[in-house]
Design an enzyme around this catalytic site. Structure first.
Site, PDB file in Angstrom:
ATOM      1  N   ASP A  38       0.859  -1.196   0.000  1.00 57.52           N
ATOM      2  CA  ASP A  38       0.000   0.000   0.000  1.00 57.52           C
ATOM      3  C   ASP A  38       0.887   1.235   0.000  1.00 57.52           C
ATOM      4  OD1 ASP A  38      -2.047   2.017   0.845  1.00 57.52           O
ATOM      5  OD2 ASP A  38      -3.260   0.235   1.168  1.00 57.52           O
ATOM      6  N   THR A  42      -4.888   6.595   0.330  1.00 54.45           N
ATOM      7  CA  THR A  42      -6.169   6.763   1.040  1.00 54.45           C
ATOM      8  C   THR A  42      -6.259   5.837   2.245  1.00 54.45           C
ATOM      9  OG1 THR A  42      -7.251   5.176  -0.455  1.00 54.45           O
ATOM     10  CG2 THR A  42      -7.461   7.505  -1.004  1.00 54.45           C
ATOM     11  N   GLY A  43      -5.355   4.890   2.376  1.00 54.13           N
ATOM     12  CA  GLY A  43      -5.363   3.990   3.526  1.00 54.13           C
ATOM     13  C   GLY A  43      -4.525   4.564   4.658  1.00 54.13           C
ATOM     14  N   TYR A 166     -13.117   7.119 -12.014  1.00 53.74           N
ATOM     15  CA  TYR A 166     -13.350   5.880 -11.260  1.00 53.74           C
ATOM     16  C   TYR A 166     -14.081   4.855 -12.131  1.00 53.74           C
ATOM     17  CZ  TYR A 166     -14.688   2.836  -7.361  1.00 53.74           C
ATOM     18  OH  TYR A 166     -14.862   1.752  -6.519  1.00 53.74           O
ATOM     19  N   ARG A 207     -18.280   9.700   1.949  1.00 57.56           N
ATOM     20  CA  ARG A 207     -19.132   8.504   1.911  1.00 57.56           C
ATOM     21  C   ARG A 207     -20.273   8.707   2.912  1.00 57.56           C
ATOM     22  NH1 ARG A 207     -15.374   3.165   0.827  1.00 57.56           N
ATOM     23  NH2 ARG A 207     -13.407   4.252   1.009  1.00 57.56           N
TER      24      ARG A 207
HETATM   25  P1  NAD Z   1      -9.782   2.433   0.367  1.00 55.14           P
HETATM   26  O1  NAD Z   1      -9.522   3.734  -0.326  1.00 55.14           O
HETATM   27  O2  NAD Z   1     -10.020   2.454   1.832  1.00 55.14           O
HETATM   28  O3  NAD Z   1      -8.630   1.395   0.063  1.00 55.14           O
HETATM   29  C1  NAD Z   1      -7.838   1.431  -1.101  1.00 55.14           C
HETATM   30  C2  NAD Z   1      -6.390   1.215  -0.672  1.00 55.14           C
HETATM   31  O4  NAD Z   1      -5.572   1.215  -1.849  1.00 55.14           O
HETATM   32  C3  NAD Z   1      -5.866   2.348   0.218  1.00 55.14           C
HETATM   33  O5  NAD Z   1      -5.236   1.802   1.356  1.00 55.14           O
HETATM   34  C4  NAD Z   1      -4.876   3.101  -0.683  1.00 55.14           C
HETATM   35  O6  NAD Z   1      -3.850   3.724   0.050  1.00 55.14           O
HETATM   36  C5  NAD Z   1      -4.399   1.974  -1.589  1.00 55.14           C
HETATM   37  N1  NAD Z   1      -3.889   2.449  -2.872  1.00 55.14           N
HETATM   38  C6  NAD Z   1      -4.498   3.248  -3.775  1.00 55.14           C
HETATM   39  N2  NAD Z   1      -3.695   3.486  -4.827  1.00 55.14           N
HETATM   40  C7  NAD Z   1      -2.546   2.784  -4.606  1.00 55.14           C
HETATM   41  C8  NAD Z   1      -1.323   2.629  -5.313  1.00 55.14           C
HETATM   42  N3  NAD Z   1      -1.113   3.244  -6.487  1.00 55.14           N
HETATM   43  N4  NAD Z   1      -0.347   1.860  -4.777  1.00 55.14           N
HETATM   44  C9  NAD Z   1      -0.536   1.241  -3.579  1.00 55.14           C
HETATM   45  N5  NAD Z   1      -1.677   1.351  -2.856  1.00 55.14           N
HETATM   46  C10 NAD Z   1      -2.664   2.124  -3.356  1.00 55.14           C
HETATM   47  O7  NAD Z   1     -11.032   1.782  -0.397  1.00 55.14           O
HETATM   48  P2  NAD Z   1     -11.964   0.551   0.021  1.00 55.14           P
HETATM   49  O8  NAD Z   1     -13.296   1.089   0.311  1.00 55.14           O
HETATM   50  O9  NAD Z   1     -11.291  -0.314   0.990  1.00 55.14           O
HETATM   51  O10 NAD Z   1     -12.060  -0.192  -1.383  1.00 55.14           O
HETATM   52  C11 NAD Z   1     -11.199  -1.297  -1.716  1.00 55.14           C
HETATM   53  C12 NAD Z   1     -11.474  -1.718  -3.155  1.00 55.14           C
HETATM   54  O11 NAD Z   1     -12.845  -2.100  -3.309  1.00 55.14           O
HETATM   55  C13 NAD Z   1     -11.220  -0.595  -4.166  1.00 55.14           C
HETATM   56  O12 NAD Z   1     -10.660  -1.105  -5.339  1.00 55.14           O
HETATM   57  C14 NAD Z   1     -12.616  -0.074  -4.438  1.00 55.14           C
HETATM   58  O13 NAD Z   1     -12.723   0.545  -5.693  1.00 55.14           O
HETATM   59  C15 NAD Z   1     -13.453  -1.332  -4.326  1.00 55.14           C
HETATM   60  N6  NAD Z   1     -14.848  -1.011  -3.990  1.00 55.14           N
HETATM   61  C16 NAD Z   1     -15.166  -0.553  -2.743  1.00 55.14           C
HETATM   62  C17 NAD Z   1     -16.491  -0.227  -2.456  1.00 55.14           C
HETATM   63  C18 NAD Z   1     -16.920   0.273  -1.084  1.00 55.14           C
HETATM   64  O14 NAD Z   1     -18.121   0.498  -0.860  1.00 55.14           O
HETATM   65  N7  NAD Z   1     -16.012   0.463  -0.141  1.00 55.14           N
HETATM   66  C19 NAD Z   1     -17.481  -0.369  -3.439  1.00 55.14           C
HETATM   67  C20 NAD Z   1     -17.097  -0.819  -4.695  1.00 55.14           C
HETATM   68  C21 NAD Z   1     -15.783  -1.154  -4.964  1.00 55.14           C
END
Ligand code: NAD
Length: 338
Positions: A38, A42-43, A166, A207
């Site tokens: 990671d 955003t994490g 997105y 959100r």
């Molecule tokens: P989140 O933003 O909390 O987690 C995404 C993680 O990816 C983060 O920790 C961020 O730092 C990391 N990241 C982003 N770009 C990166 C890069 N270039 N290199 C390394 N790390 C990177 O999002 P989430 O809600 O946990 O979603 C996880 C996945 O599920 C995503 O792909 C999202 O599109 C998908 N998703 C989530 C939801 C939801 O309701 N939460 C709905 C549909 C799809």
């Protein structure tokens, strides 16, 4: 070539310090060695704090839009990378909240393209199973009220609108994944995830559920952007993690919707949050924001039949757990009543 030698398989979770990814790591660590990659865009480290103390968990801070050579990391030697390789990859890396469509559009597009490609190349190298976290966003907005999306629906999207980084990023990634499946022999799966919620969601990233909870805890009016009567589904994160693992484990299908069947109006969800927090606050509606869109509902027949998966946690129960998390982290999250 890369056979599992250790008792535990090696699993890579991209985006493992995010909301869903960190819960997935919590579950996988029970039986696997987990390599979490990671860049914290955003994490956050707090999401994986406890895991960092576990010898079967290794964290690599890396921007996945750049290639990744796992054999360069001495801390991974304990997992016998050179001999055992990786058995499974979960790709959850992608900035994911509505506000990021505005703040991180290029990062979102490039993560879907370049990071997905780099991870697929790792899957080729190690002959690992590959699961990509896609989204219900690839279906776009519903064209009729209460539209349910099945996996064979092609979608209705604006390719250049405020959400396009997105939506189109996710669509490109899906195409890349299935083509690596067809032409490079990778064993792939696509999870089309619908709205998911739970502890570790971030505040202030646009959100709806964290927004409602933060308002209720700080005794502020809950604002609904758009129609209060729109129906929505929200899946609790432990159910989603269970679905992702079941999807990775099976070999009978590629594309699966994962989402909750429980439907409420947005107003009902706001009211449940108010009831559970005991807040004495009102609900107001405001004009929808440009990056928000009405949502379709999931048809999860395929997941039920093939994975034997369906969500178990009722919305009220999941919301209570999420509220408890925000209350427990009130100080750290800056939630005060001023
Ligand atoms: P989140 O933003 O909390 O987690 C995404 C993680 O990816 C983060 O920790 C961020 O730092 C990391 N990241 C982003 N770009 C990166 C890069 N270039 N290199 C390394 N790390 C990177 O999002 P989430 O809600 O946990 O979603 C996880 C996945 O599920 C995503 O792909 C999202 O599109 C998908 N998703 C989530 C939801 C939801 O309701 N939460 C709905 C549909 C799809």
């Amino acid at each position: 070539m890369y056979k599992q030698l250790l008792e535990r398989k090696n699993v890579l979770v991209a985006g493992g310090a995010g909301f869903i990814g960190s819960h997935l790591c919590d579950e996988l660590i029970k039986s696997a060695n987990v390599i979490c990659v990671d860049n914290f865009i955003t994490g956050s480290e707090e999401n994986i704090d406890l895991l960092l103390q576990n010898p079967n968990f290794k964290f690599i801070r890396h921007d996945l839009t750049l290639p990744l050579d796992l054999e360069k990391f001495s801390e991974l030697e304990i997992f016998k990378m050179r001999f055992q390789g990786i058995q499974e990859i979960y790709n959850l890396a992608c900035p994911t909240s509505p506000k990021h469509y505005k703040n991180l559009p290029i990062e979102t597009l490039l993560t879907n393209a370049e990071a997905t490609r780099n991870l697929l190349d790792l899957a080729v190298k190690y002959q690992a199973k590959f699961l990509h976290a896609s989204s219900s966003a690839i279906y776009g907005a519903p064209t009729s009220e209460r539209q349910t999306f099945a996996e064979d629906y092609w979608g209705y999207l604006d390719p250049v609108g405020p959400r396009s980084c997105y939506n189109e990023g996710k669509r490109f990634a899906e195409s890349l994944v299935v083509n690596y499946g067809e032409h490079k022999g990778v064993s792939v799966r696509l999870a089309r995830i619908f709205n998911t919620y739970g502890p570790r969601m971030k505040l202030n990233d646009g959100r709806m559920i964290p927004d409602f909870i933060a308002s209720a805890i700080t005794a502020k009016t809950l604002t609904i952007y758009g129609s209060a009567e729109e129906r929505a589904t929200y899946c609790y994160v432990s159910d989603m993690v269970d679905g992702l693992i079941k999807l990775q484990e099976q070999d009978s299908g590629v594309i699966f919707n994962l989402g909750s069947l429980e439907q409420e109006t947005i107003k009902e969800i706001a009211q449940i949050v108010i009831n559970l927090t005991g807040a004495k606050v009102a609900i107001e509606t405001a004009e929808s924001l440009p990056y928000l869109s009405t949502q379709g509902l999931p048809d999860i027949t395929r997941a039920k039949e093939i994975l034997g998966w369906f969500p178990l946690v009722p919305l009220e129960v999941g919301l209570k757990k999420t509220i408890d998390y925000f209350l427990a982290h009130k100080g750290a999250l800056g939630l005060s009543k001023d």
